[in-house]
Motif scaffolding. Structure first.
Motif, PDB file in Angstrom:
ATOM      1  N   LEU A  73      24.040  91.144  34.368  1.00 46.10           N
ATOM      2  CA  LEU A  73      23.555  92.295  35.125  1.00 46.10           C
ATOM      3  C   LEU A  73      24.241  93.587  34.692  1.00 46.10           C
ATOM      4  O   LEU A  73      23.658  94.663  34.785  1.00 46.10           O
ATOM      5  CB  LEU A  73      23.777  92.063  36.624  1.00 46.10           C
ATOM      6  N   GLY A  74      25.458  93.479  34.210  1.00 47.90           N
ATOM      7  CA  GLY A  74      26.185  94.676  33.808  1.00 47.90           C
ATOM      8  C   GLY A  74      25.893  95.141  32.402  1.00 47.90           C
ATOM      9  O   GLY A  74      26.244  96.279  32.043  1.00 47.90           O
ATOM     10  N   SER A  75      25.237  94.297  31.606  1.00 49.72           N
ATOM     11  CA  SER A  75      25.046  94.663  30.200  1.00 49.72           C
ATOM     12  C   SER A  75      23.600  94.653  29.737  1.00 49.72           C
ATOM     13  O   SER A  75      23.293  95.192  28.668  1.00 49.72           O
ATOM     14  CB  SER A  75      25.840  93.707  29.305  1.00 49.72           C
ATOM     15  N   ILE A  76      22.696  94.072  30.492  1.00 48.89           N
ATOM     16  CA  ILE A  76      21.332  93.876  30.001  1.00 48.89           C
ATOM     17  C   ILE A  76      20.613  95.208  29.820  1.00 48.89           C
ATOM     18  O   ILE A  76      20.776  96.141  30.613  1.00 48.89           O
ATOM     19  CB  ILE A  76      20.543  92.947  30.945  1.00 48.89           C
ATOM     20  N   ASP A  77      19.820  95.298  28.761  1.00 47.07           N
ATOM     21  CA  ASP A  77      19.062  96.509  28.453  1.00 47.07           C
ATOM     22  C   ASP A  77      17.611  96.102  28.201  1.00 47.07           C
ATOM     23  O   ASP A  77      17.300  95.439  27.209  1.00 47.07           O
ATOM     24  CB  ASP A  77      19.642  97.193  27.213  1.00 47.07           C
ATOM     25  N   ILE A  78      16.721  96.497  29.107  1.00 40.91           N
ATOM     26  CA  ILE A  78      15.317  96.103  28.977  1.00 40.91           C
ATOM     27  C   ILE A  78      14.472  97.208  28.352  1.00 40.91           C
ATOM     28  O   ILE A  78      13.250  97.073  28.241  1.00 40.91           O
ATOM     29  CB  ILE A  78      14.719  95.698  30.343  1.00 40.91           C
ATOM     30  N   GLY A  79      15.124  98.304  27.953  1.00 39.14           N
ATOM     31  CA  GLY A  79      14.379  99.394  27.343  1.00 39.14           C
ATOM     32  C   GLY A  79      13.515 100.130  28.355  1.00 39.14           C
ATOM     33  O   GLY A  79      13.757 100.078  29.560  1.00 39.14           O
ATOM     34  N   GLU A  80      12.487 100.797  27.859  1.00 38.72           N
ATOM     35  CA  GLU A  80      11.579 101.520  28.762  1.00 38.72           C
ATOM     36  C   GLU A  80      10.713 100.513  29.506  1.00 38.72           C
ATOM     37  O   GLU A  80      10.015  99.705  28.876  1.00 38.72           O
ATOM     38  CB  GLU A  80      10.691 102.468  27.956  1.00 38.72           C
ATOM     39  N   PRO A  81      10.743 100.533  30.840  1.00 42.08           N
ATOM     40  CA  PRO A  81       9.984  99.536  31.615  1.00 42.08           C
ATOM     41  C   PRO A  81       8.481  99.634  31.373  1.00 42.08           C
ATOM     42  O   PRO A  81       7.887 100.707  31.488  1.00 42.08           O
ATOM     43  CB  PRO A  81      10.327  99.886  33.071  1.00 42.08           C
ATOM     44  N   ARG A  82       7.887  98.508  31.038  1.00 40.93           N
ATOM     45  CA  ARG A  82       6.442  98.413  30.840  1.00 40.93           C
ATOM     46  C   ARG A  82       5.982  97.027  31.257  1.00 40.93           C
ATOM     47  O   ARG A  82       6.655  96.039  30.978  1.00 40.93           O
ATOM     48  CB  ARG A  82       6.069  98.632  29.368  1.00 40.93           C
ATOM     49  N   GLY A  83       4.851  96.954  31.901  1.00 41.83           N
ATOM     50  CA  GLY A  83       4.293  95.665  32.269  1.00 41.83           C
ATOM     51  C   GLY A  83       4.950  95.070  33.504  1.00 41.83           C
ATOM     52  O   GLY A  83       5.920  95.583  34.041  1.00 41.83           O
ATOM     53  N   GLU A  84       4.398  93.956  33.950  1.00 46.28           N
ATOM     54  CA  GLU A  84       4.936  93.256  35.109  1.00 46.28           C
ATOM     55  C   GLU A  84       6.102  92.366  34.672  1.00 46.28           C
ATOM     56  O   GLU A  84       6.034  91.707  33.637  1.00 46.28           O
ATOM     57  CB  GLU A  84       3.852  92.406  35.771  1.00 46.28           C
ATOM     58  N   TYR A  85       7.155  92.338  35.499  1.00 42.82           N
ATOM     59  CA  TYR A  85       8.379  91.622  35.134  1.00 42.82           C
ATOM     60  C   TYR A  85       8.586  90.375  35.992  1.00 42.82           C
ATOM     61  O   TYR A  85       8.201  90.332  37.168  1.00 42.82           O
ATOM     62  CB  TYR A  85       9.599  92.525  35.307  1.00 42.82           C
ATOM     63  N   VAL A  86       9.233  89.387  35.386  1.00 42.21           N
ATOM     64  CA  VAL A  86       9.790  88.256  36.124  1.00 42.21           C
ATOM     65  C   VAL A  86      11.277  88.216  35.802  1.00 42.21           C
ATOM     66  O   VAL A  86      11.667  88.151  34.635  1.00 42.21           O
ATOM     67  CB  VAL A  86       9.140  86.918  35.731  1.00 42.21           C
TER      68      VAL A  86
END
Length: 270
Positions: free
Chosen positions: A202-215
């Motif tokens: 949780l402290g390091s994750i990078d999902i980039g620019e949010p797009r689409g539905e997430y799980v």
């Protein structure tokens, strides 16, 4: 004899995932209840199915559709319920129709198939021996704070859905509630061309620019078999109450986290 209410799972992305039996049921039923007639219409056209009748079934119309559905079932006709993607009734319309059909002694069955939650947890690499589906978190207020506090002390793997415009905020809230070292797997566009799976903490994750539905697939809290002292319990209670939880809710959450009885924990709040 009454007809059958069918819960039909539809593809979460790849149209090739629609099962042959799902096609047979959708072609045979008297009424197809769907979230979006245009989207489902395209799926049916792709599968060579011409629906006899269609009706919009979403969070706003599902209740008003009950009498119509029961009328078809009562006359011996079958009804199918589909969502835009995945299995209906799981964070999608369908639950109220199922309850109404059962109460009316009608048959309820399903054509199982794609589910974003199940796919995400199985490819996550996290513990799948026990997991819990949380759906969408409450958007704000005490309900959200309570749910986050429960996730912080949940020992099982948790599966959450999230919309793109709330993804970063939810990751931040989870980090604050669970700590930066908790493992998480974030997936989007499952079964599609741009399927993405990001693993980290949780402290390091990078999902980039949010797009689409997430799980989101969140690891459970590590289980510590060391008995919690009264001082440990009091500290956890103080933190939960400071985060906005009531004494009663805080006692429930801390009791789950520490394995102490809720009655004993609640006594420490008085």
């Amino acid at each position: 004899m009454s007809g059958t209410l069918w819960l039909v799972a539809t593809p979460i992305g790849n149209l090739g995932d629609l099962q042959p039996r799902a096609i047979e049921v959708l072609a045979a039923v008297e009424l197809v209840c769907c979230e979006d007639t245009r989207r489902t219409g395209l799926l049916l056209h792709h599968s060579g199915v011409k629906a006899k009748r269609m009706a919009v079934c979403n969070e706003h119309t599902e209740h008003d559709l009950i009498d119509r559905v029961l009328g078809v079932l009562g006359s011996g006709g079958d009804v199918a319920v589909v969502s835009d993607a995945g299995t209906p009734g799981v964070s999608d319309p369908g639950e109220r129709l199922v309850r109404a059909a059962i109460d009316a002694s009608c048959n309820v069955s399903s054509v199982p198939g794609p589910s974003a939650a199940v796919m995400a947890v199985t490819i996550s690499g996290l513990d799948t021996s026990r997991f819990v589906f949380e759906g969408f978190l409450p958007r704000k207020g005490r309900e959200r704070a309570t749910r986050l506090a429960e996730l912080a002390c949940e020992p099982r793997t948790s599966v959450l859905y999230e919309a793109p415009h709330r993804a970063l905020r939810t990751l931040s809230d989870l980090c604050e509630a669970c700590g930066p070292n908790r493992d998480i797997v974030v997936t989007r566009e499952l079964t599609k061309m741009h399927e993405t799976v990001v693993r980290g903490t949780l402290g390091s994750i990078d999902i980039g620019e949010p797009r689409g539905e997430y799980v989101f697939v969140l690891a459970g809290v590590p289980i510590d078999n060391t008995p919690a002292t009264d001082q440990d319990v009091q500290r956890l209670l103080d933190e939960a109450i400071a985060d906005g939880m009531s004494k009663r809710d805080a006692a429930t959450a801390v009791a789950q986290q520490t394995g102490r009885s809720r009655r004993d924990v609640y006594q420490l709040t008085i």
